[in-house]
Design an enzyme around this catalytic site. Sequence first.
Site, PDB file in Angstrom:
ATOM      1  N   GLU A  62      23.740  65.587  17.092  1.00 53.86           N
ATOM      2  CA  GLU A  62      22.309  65.779  17.368  1.00 53.86           C
ATOM      3  C   GLU A  62      21.895  65.186  18.706  1.00 53.86           C
ATOM      4  OE1 GLU A  62      19.564  63.842  14.652  1.00 53.86           O
ATOM      5  OE2 GLU A  62      17.853  64.624  15.754  1.00 53.86           O
ATOM      6  N   ASP A  78      24.811  64.700  12.098  1.00 53.89           N
ATOM      7  CA  ASP A  78      23.547  63.973  12.280  1.00 53.89           C
ATOM      8  C   ASP A  78      23.876  62.508  12.012  1.00 53.89           C
ATOM      9  OD1 ASP A  78      21.006  62.871  12.255  1.00 53.89           O
ATOM     10  OD2 ASP A  78      20.102  64.600  11.242  1.00 53.89           O
ATOM     11  N   ILE A  80      22.152  59.629  12.119  1.00 48.79           N
ATOM     12  CA  ILE A  80      21.215  59.027  11.156  1.00 48.79           C
ATOM     13  C   ILE A  80      20.182  60.111  10.835  1.00 48.79           C
ATOM     14  CG2 ILE A  80      19.542  57.215  10.621  1.00 48.79           C
ATOM     15  CD1 ILE A  80      20.775  55.454  12.769  1.00 48.79           C
ATOM     16  N   ASP A  81      20.284  60.674   9.656  1.00 44.78           N
ATOM     17  CA  ASP A  81      19.228  61.574   9.223  1.00 44.78           C
ATOM     18  C   ASP A  81      18.229  60.710   8.463  1.00 44.78           C
ATOM     19  OD1 ASP A  81      17.919  64.044   8.794  1.00 44.78           O
ATOM     20  OD2 ASP A  81      18.651  64.001   6.733  1.00 44.78           O
ATOM     21  N   THR A  83      15.775  58.828  10.665  1.00 43.85           N
ATOM     22  CA  THR A  83      15.610  57.736  11.639  1.00 43.85           C
ATOM     23  C   THR A  83      14.291  56.983  11.433  1.00 43.85           C
ATOM     24  OG1 THR A  83      17.048  58.753  13.259  1.00 43.85           O
ATOM     25  CG2 THR A  83      15.438  57.224  14.133  1.00 43.85           C
ATOM     26  N   ASP A 209      20.766  68.773  10.337  1.00 40.97           N
ATOM     27  CA  ASP A 209      20.059  68.243   9.161  1.00 40.97           C
ATOM     28  C   ASP A 209      20.645  68.807   7.872  1.00 40.97           C
ATOM     29  OD1 ASP A 209      17.940  66.920  10.680  1.00 40.97           O
ATOM     30  OD2 ASP A 209      17.108  68.908  11.064  1.00 40.97           O
TER      31      ASP A 209
HETATM   32  C1  IPD Z   1      14.462  64.403  10.182  1.00 35.72           C
HETATM   33  C2  IPD Z   1      14.497  64.141   8.703  1.00 35.72           C
HETATM   34  C3  IPD Z   1      13.173  64.461   8.078  1.00 35.72           C
HETATM   35  C4  IPD Z   1      12.729  65.869   8.373  1.00 35.72           C
HETATM   36  C5  IPD Z   1      12.746  66.117   9.862  1.00 35.72           C
HETATM   37  C6  IPD Z   1      14.140  65.838  10.430  1.00 35.72           C
HETATM   38  P1  IPD Z   1      15.926  62.824  11.809  1.00 35.72           P
HETATM   39  O1  IPD Z   1      15.708  64.101  10.790  1.00 35.72           O
HETATM   40  O2  IPD Z   1      15.511  64.913   8.075  1.00 35.72           O
HETATM   41  O3  IPD Z   1      13.197  64.334   6.667  1.00 35.72           O
HETATM   42  O4  IPD Z   1      11.447  66.076   7.850  1.00 35.72           O
HETATM   43  O5  IPD Z   1      12.366  67.407  10.121  1.00 35.72           O
HETATM   44  O6  IPD Z   1      14.166  66.131  11.781  1.00 35.72           O
HETATM   45  O7  IPD Z   1      15.072  63.107  13.013  1.00 35.72           O
HETATM   46  O8  IPD Z   1      15.525  61.611  11.075  1.00 35.72           O
HETATM   47  O9  IPD Z   1      17.379  62.951  12.089  1.00 35.72           O
HETATM   48 CA    CA Z   2      17.983  64.849  10.945  1.00 38.41          CA
HETATM   49 CA    CA Z   3      19.056  62.146  13.281  1.00 37.73          CA
END
Ligand code: IPD
Ligand code: CA
Ligand code: CA
Length: 258
Positions: A62, A78, A80-81, A83, A209
Amino acid sequence: MLEAIKQAAYEAGELLKEGFEKNNTIEFKSEIDLVTEYDFQIEQFLMKKLGEAFSEYEVIGEETGSNQQSRDKKIIIDPIDGTTNFIHRIPIVGISIGVVENGEAVAGVVYNPLLDEMYWAQKGQGSYCNDRPLSVTATDTLTQSLIATGFPYTKIDRGDDYRWTVKTFENILPFTRDMRRLGAASIDLCYVASGVYDGYYEINLKPWDVAAGVVIVTEAGGKISGAEGKKYDLEDKLIIASNGKIHDKIIEKMADMN
Ligand code: IPD
Ligand code: CA
Ligand code: CA
């Protein structure tokens, strides 16, 4: 391959746990889209490790992009999904690693090191959390369903995405047992797979994601689709995940995407 990816995720999890204890310096991809040094560190660690182990795969992260020209075989990361959860110390995060071949997600690992939950699946071989096999719920009414969703970063513009999100929430919420927004799409998908949620939908997600989570859902007996139930593509604007039984019921209530 899956074992090597799980091992890499366990190792990356140590980094994530270290960062979770700290006050992290935040960088801003937009006013509300945040990134920390740990997103970069974890991604660099995984890109190197998996890039070396699987040189026939294009590895995409990402935060830093691709390690080589596009190929039919990809590993999508990803680091850290969730963040925002990470920064605010909510322990719902996923290190998400999906394997995609010829456009199809074929294996996936989502690891939450803070709860020590390793979700994994391979096409045709079922889904697991640690060693426990996963299966979706049998709920067949929305009134008995717990549904999750997420809010797109583009909400800040108060444009079409925002209006769709609010309208769909308004259309679905009264008909459900309740709704949740936990803040990590990869974990939301794993929670559909493990029978925590009956369904989940969100717009504006990116392949990193969802690449791992979609296999984990389908291998647990669940359904994934794009808008109006169409076959899902990782680039689609909308993803709907469910136990299969309430899938059309969610779609019926959704706001028009146009
Ligand atoms: C996000 C998370 C979040 C979702 C966002 C994503 P990130 O990823 O998955 O739940 O609602 O659309 O972008 O930015 O924390 O890697
Ligand atoms: Ca994410
Ligand atoms: Ca992320």
